[in-house]
Design a protein around this motif. Structure first.
Motif, short mmCIF file in Angstrom:
data_model
loop_
_atom_site.label_atom_id
_atom_site.label_comp_id
_atom_site.label_asym_id
_atom_site.label_seq_id
_atom_site.Cartn_x
_atom_site.Cartn_y
_atom_site.Cartn_z
N UNK A 112 0.81 -1.22 0.00
CA UNK A 112 0.00 0.00 0.00
C UNK A 112 0.85 1.28 0.00
N UNK A 113 1.88 1.44 0.86
CA UNK A 113 2.68 2.67 0.81
C UNK A 113 3.44 2.87 -0.51
N UNK A 114 4.13 1.85 -1.07
CA UNK A 114 4.79 2.10 -2.35
C UNK A 114 3.80 2.43 -3.47
N UNK A 115 2.65 1.79 -3.44
CA UNK A 115 1.64 2.08 -4.45
C UNK A 115 1.15 3.52 -4.33
N UNK A 116 0.96 4.00 -3.10
CA UNK A 116 0.51 5.38 -2.91
C UNK A 116 1.57 6.36 -3.41
N UNK A 117 2.85 6.06 -3.16
CA UNK A 117 3.92 6.94 -3.63
C UNK A 117 3.96 6.94 -5.16
N UNK A 118 3.87 5.77 -5.76
CA UNK A 118 3.88 5.69 -7.23
C UNK A 118 2.67 6.39 -7.84
N UNK A 119 1.53 6.25 -7.21
CA UNK A 119 0.34 6.92 -7.71
C UNK A 119 0.50 8.44 -7.64
N UNK A 120 1.02 8.93 -6.52
CA UNK A 120 1.23 10.37 -6.37
C UNK A 120 2.24 10.87 -7.40
N UNK A 121 3.34 10.11 -7.58
CA UNK A 121 4.37 10.50 -8.53
C UNK A 121 3.84 10.50 -9.96
N UNK A 122 3.07 9.50 -10.31
CA UNK A 122 2.53 9.45 -11.68
C UNK A 122 1.54 10.59 -11.92
N UNK A 123 0.74 10.92 -10.94
CA UNK A 123 -0.18 12.05 -11.09
C UNK A 123 0.59 13.36 -11.21
N UNK A 124 1.65 13.50 -10.43
CA UNK A 124 2.49 14.70 -10.51
C UNK A 124 3.12 14.82 -11.89
N UNK A 125 3.67 13.71 -12.39
CA UNK A 125 4.27 13.75 -13.73
C UNK A 125 3.23 14.03 -14.81
N UNK A 126 2.04 13.50 -14.66
CA UNK A 126 0.97 13.77 -15.62
C UNK A 126 0.62 15.26 -15.63
N UNK A 127 0.47 15.84 -14.46
CA UNK A 127 0.13 17.27 -14.38
C UNK A 127 1.26 18.15 -14.91
N UNK A 128 2.50 17.79 -14.60
CA UNK A 128 3.64 18.55 -15.14
C UNK A 128 3.69 18.43 -16.67
N UNK A 129 3.51 17.23 -17.16
CA UNK A 129 3.49 17.05 -18.62
C UNK A 129 2.36 17.80 -19.27
N UNK A 130 1.24 17.84 -18.62
CA UNK A 130 0.11 18.59 -19.14
C UNK A 130 0.45 20.08 -19.20
N UNK A 131 1.09 20.57 -18.17
CA UNK A 131 1.44 21.98 -18.11
C UNK A 131 2.58 22.33 -19.08
N UNK A 132 3.57 21.45 -19.17
CA UNK A 132 4.73 21.74 -20.00
C UNK A 132 4.48 21.45 -21.47
N UNK A 133 3.73 20.43 -21.80
CA UNK A 133 3.57 20.01 -23.19
C UNK A 133 2.20 20.40 -23.77
N UNK A 134 1.15 20.06 -23.11
CA UNK A 134 -0.18 20.21 -23.70
C UNK A 134 -0.59 21.67 -23.83
N UNK A 135 -0.42 22.46 -22.80
CA UNK A 135 -0.85 23.86 -22.87
C UNK A 135 -0.11 24.65 -23.93
N UNK A 136 1.23 24.54 -24.05
CA UNK A 136 1.89 25.26 -25.14
C UNK A 136 1.43 24.80 -26.52
N UNK A 137 1.17 23.51 -26.67
CA UNK A 137 0.71 23.03 -27.98
C UNK A 137 -0.67 23.59 -28.27
N UNK A 138 -1.56 23.60 -27.29
CA UNK A 138 -2.90 24.13 -27.52
C UNK A 138 -2.84 25.64 -27.79
N UNK A 139 -1.97 26.36 -27.11
CA UNK A 139 -1.80 27.79 -27.38
C UNK A 139 -1.20 28.01 -28.77
#
Length: 158
Positions: A112-139
């Motif tokens: 349970x603890x490693x899964x929670x850390x991996x889940x948090x990390x993957x969500x963080x990377x998804x949000x960063x990728x969305x901010x760094x890649x998706x928004x500039x492309x849409x703009x």
């Protein structure tokens, strides 16, 4: 008479097993065919041993008498024994199932603890990728459309 008693024992086994499992009509039909084949095999073996498959009238009457005596005197006791056996099997299977679940639950608790850390990390990377890649492309897409609209001559109806 022994053939009738043996067929009665097999009959009670199939009858109680069918009731315990709650078989539907199709499986019941298959079970009845299987019972008939087993009963025929028992009668065949005992008639072959008794008098080399020379079917005599007393063989059939003796088998029927054995079956009737078994059903009259011994069937109800053996049915109880079968149901107690099925209950024992059910309890042992439940115990086995619970025994298997103990290490699985321990593994889930440990992971349970490693899964929670991996889940948090993957969500963080998804949000960063969305901010760094998706928004500039849409703009960029919107700015290219605007640039093309400004450079293209306006439409005239007519």
């Amino acid at each position: 008479m022994a053939a009738g008693v043996m067929v009665g024992i097999v009959f009670d086994f199939f009858r109680t097993f069918r009731r315990w499992q709650g078989w539907g009509p199709v499986v019941t039909f298959g079970g009845d065919i299987l019972f008939s084949l087993i009963a025929m095999f028992i009668l065949y073996r005992l008639f072959a041993r008794a008098n080399a498959l020379a079917f005599r009238f007393y063989n059939i009457w003796g088998s029927l008498l054995g079956l009737i005596l078994y059903l009259k005197f011994f069937s109800r006791y053996l049915i109880r024994c079968y149901f107690e056996l099925y209950q024992l099997i059910t309890n042992l299977l439940k115990l086995f199932y619970r025994g298997i679940l103990i290490p699985i639950r321990g593994l889930v608790l440990l992971m349970r603890p490693p899964y929670a850390i991996l889940r948090w990390l993957s969500l963080l990377l998804y949000r960063l990728g969305e901010h760094v890649v998706y928004r500039p492309i849409s703009r960029l897409k919107a700015s290219v459309k605007e640039w093309l609209r400004q450079r293209w001559p306006p439409r005239t109806n007519g």
